[in-house]
Structure formats: C-alpha cells, structure tokens
Scaffold this active site. Structure first.
Site, PDB file in Angstrom:
ATOM      1  N   ASP A   8       0.855  -1.188   0.000  1.00 16.83           N
ATOM      2  CA  ASP A   8       0.000   0.000   0.000  1.00 16.83           C
ATOM      3  C   ASP A   8       0.889   1.235   0.000  1.00 16.83           C
ATOM      4  O   ASP A   8       2.037   1.192   0.469  1.00 16.83           O
ATOM      5  CB  ASP A   8      -0.925   0.014   1.225  1.00 16.83           C
ATOM      6  N   GLU A  10       0.879   5.798   0.320  1.00 13.98           N
ATOM      7  CA  GLU A  10       0.216   7.082   0.534  1.00 13.98           C
ATOM      8  C   GLU A  10       0.929   8.104  -0.345  1.00 13.98           C
ATOM      9  O   GLU A  10       2.125   7.949  -0.657  1.00 13.98           O
ATOM     10  CB  GLU A  10       0.248   7.498   2.001  1.00 13.98           C
ATOM     11  N   HIS A  58      -4.546  10.818   5.326  1.00 13.43           N
ATOM     12  CA  HIS A  58      -3.495  10.051   5.998  1.00 13.43           C
ATOM     13  C   HIS A  58      -2.806  10.790   7.146  1.00 13.43           C
ATOM     14  O   HIS A  58      -2.109  10.180   7.955  1.00 13.43           O
ATOM     15  CB  HIS A  58      -2.447   9.569   4.998  1.00 13.43           C
ATOM     16  N   HIS A 154      -5.511   6.674   7.447  1.00 12.78           N
ATOM     17  CA  HIS A 154      -4.856   5.758   6.528  1.00 12.78           C
ATOM     18  C   HIS A 154      -3.353   5.782   6.781  1.00 12.78           C
ATOM     19  O   HIS A 154      -2.763   6.834   7.005  1.00 12.78           O
ATOM     20  CB  HIS A 154      -5.126   6.163   5.072  1.00 12.78           C
ATOM     21  N   ASP A 159      -2.413  -0.344   6.631  1.00 15.88           N
ATOM     22  CA  ASP A 159      -3.377  -0.748   5.612  1.00 15.88           C
ATOM     23  C   ASP A 159      -2.918  -2.005   4.882  1.00 15.88           C
ATOM     24  O   ASP A 159      -3.747  -2.846   4.508  1.00 15.88           O
ATOM     25  CB  ASP A 159      -3.596   0.391   4.610  1.00 15.88           C
TER      26      ASP A 159
END
Length: 236
Positions: A8, A10, A58, A154, A159
C-alpha cells in the site's frame, strides 16, 4: 513456496501524471498466504507539498517528511524487499501508477516498470465475489470481521497488514501454518475438544418441506419413470 507482497502507498494527492508523488510505502510479506512478520516501511520526502485533501486522509504533513530520504535513495531497498514476489494491492492501478511514475523519474538506472496485469488486485477479487456491494477496504473489513480499531487515519503499513487479512478471507479463509493447508472450521475444532461427544460427522439438515409438499414431490418423481435421476436423491 508462494511468496507474495501485500503493498500500500500514501501520496501527496491523487494524480501521479500531474506531479503528485509517493510519500509512504508499506509492504507485508506472505508465504503461502500467511503473514511472516517480515515488513518494509518507508516514509519518503516527495520534494513537494502534500495537498490538504491527502493530508485529511493520511495525516502525514510536510514537516513529517522534511527529513526523510527521497525515493531515489530508498528504491533499491524497496525493490530488494519485493524481489520477484507477486504483488497484492487494493485498487492496483492507483499504486502501480505512482510507483511506475517514480521509477520513470530515475532515468536509465530505474527498475523495470511493474506490469499491472501481473498484480493481484483485491478490489477486482472483491467485486467478483461480492458484485454490487461496497468493496472498499473498510467495507471488506466489516464484512469479514477484520479489526480496524487502530485505523484512525490511513497509513501504508497498517493498511497493508489489514489488506493481507482481507486478502486471505477473499481466498476462502485463514491459513494455519507456512504450509498450504487451510485451517479447519472452528466447529470441527470445538467438536474434537469434547471428550465424549462421539465420532464427528456431518449433521443432517432438517427438511423445510411440509408433509403435503413431500408427498407431492414423491408422486412427481414416481411419474418420471424408473430411470429418473431424481430417484437417487430420494430418502430410502
């Protein structure tokens, strides 16, 4: 042995083609669908500001990234961690698009682009398994009872860890070891723990047919002749 990396990211925003950059990468190693505890996590200085919309999601600020390495300084470690493992990503085009855009900025020495078709996209898996339902990560966690109490904002590593649990559920259930065997249903374990419960076996289901419906069904099957396949499924 099947090695997979659940990944994952960001970012500073949602548009890699318009200059948005990666700011965080989180990876979780799976061996035969079991989390090994081996993870990769890195914050990255994007050399540009984080958008207000992305920060709201986030919570990673420009100040938090100011002293972090740029992507060029961490790419080797990231690629080495992933190796030749299959990537597992939720909404893969988004993350793959950002990673490939970062690779492209590195010039001739860049790693090979990630081939989207070789990535397991859990969003597509979820849509096939639950058509018409909400299939974002929060919805899938609620559906499968995956604990999200720690997920206030997040975060790439958290995640990825949560997605690893969801991924296993999408495949059919949790594994018990680093082998290929799948955990037996809890009801089987519970029955085995009872010393005098007798031999385990399938529990017959109670018929939902009324007596009148049963009689009419028997009459219908009799009318099909002696070779009717349905006779094999009638009660003796």
């Amino acid at each position: 042995m099947l090695r997979e990396i659940v990944l994952d990211t960001e970012t500073t925003g949602t548009d890699a083609r318009n200059g948005d950059r990666l700011i965080e990468i989180g990876c979780v190693e799976l061996i035969n669908h079991v989390q090994t505890g081996n993870v990769y996590h890195q914050l990255v200085n994007p050399q540009r500001a984080v958008s207000e919309g992305a920060f709201a999601v986030h919570g990673i600020s420009d100040a938090m990234l100011a002293d972090k390495p740029i992507f060029a300084d961490v790419v080797d470690a990231f690629v080495a961690f992933c190796g030749d493992a299959r990537l597992v990503i939720h909404n893969a085009p988004f993350d793959v698009g950002f990673l490939n855009m970062e690779f492209a900025r590195l010039g001739p020495a860049a790693p090979k682009p990630i081939v989207l078709e070789e990535v397991v996209d859990t969003l597509l898996l979820a849509r096939r398994k639950h058509p018409g339902a909400a299939n974002n990560l929060d919805a899938l966690c609620n559906r499968y009872g995956v604990d999200t109490a720690r997920r206030v904002k997040h975060g790439a590593l958290l995640d990825a860890q949560i997605l690893a649990e969801v991924y296993v559920e999408l495949l059919g259930g949790k594994q018990t070891s680093l082998g290929l065997s799948i955990a037996e249903p809890a009801v089987t374990v519970a029955r085995a723990d009872v010393a005098d419960s007798g031999p385990a076996g399938p529990r017959p289901m109670r018929s939902r047919l009324s007596e009148d419906e049963r009689v009419r069904h028997v009459s219908f099957v009799e009318s099909l002749g002696t070779n009717a396949v349905w006779r094999e499924y009638m009660e003796p």
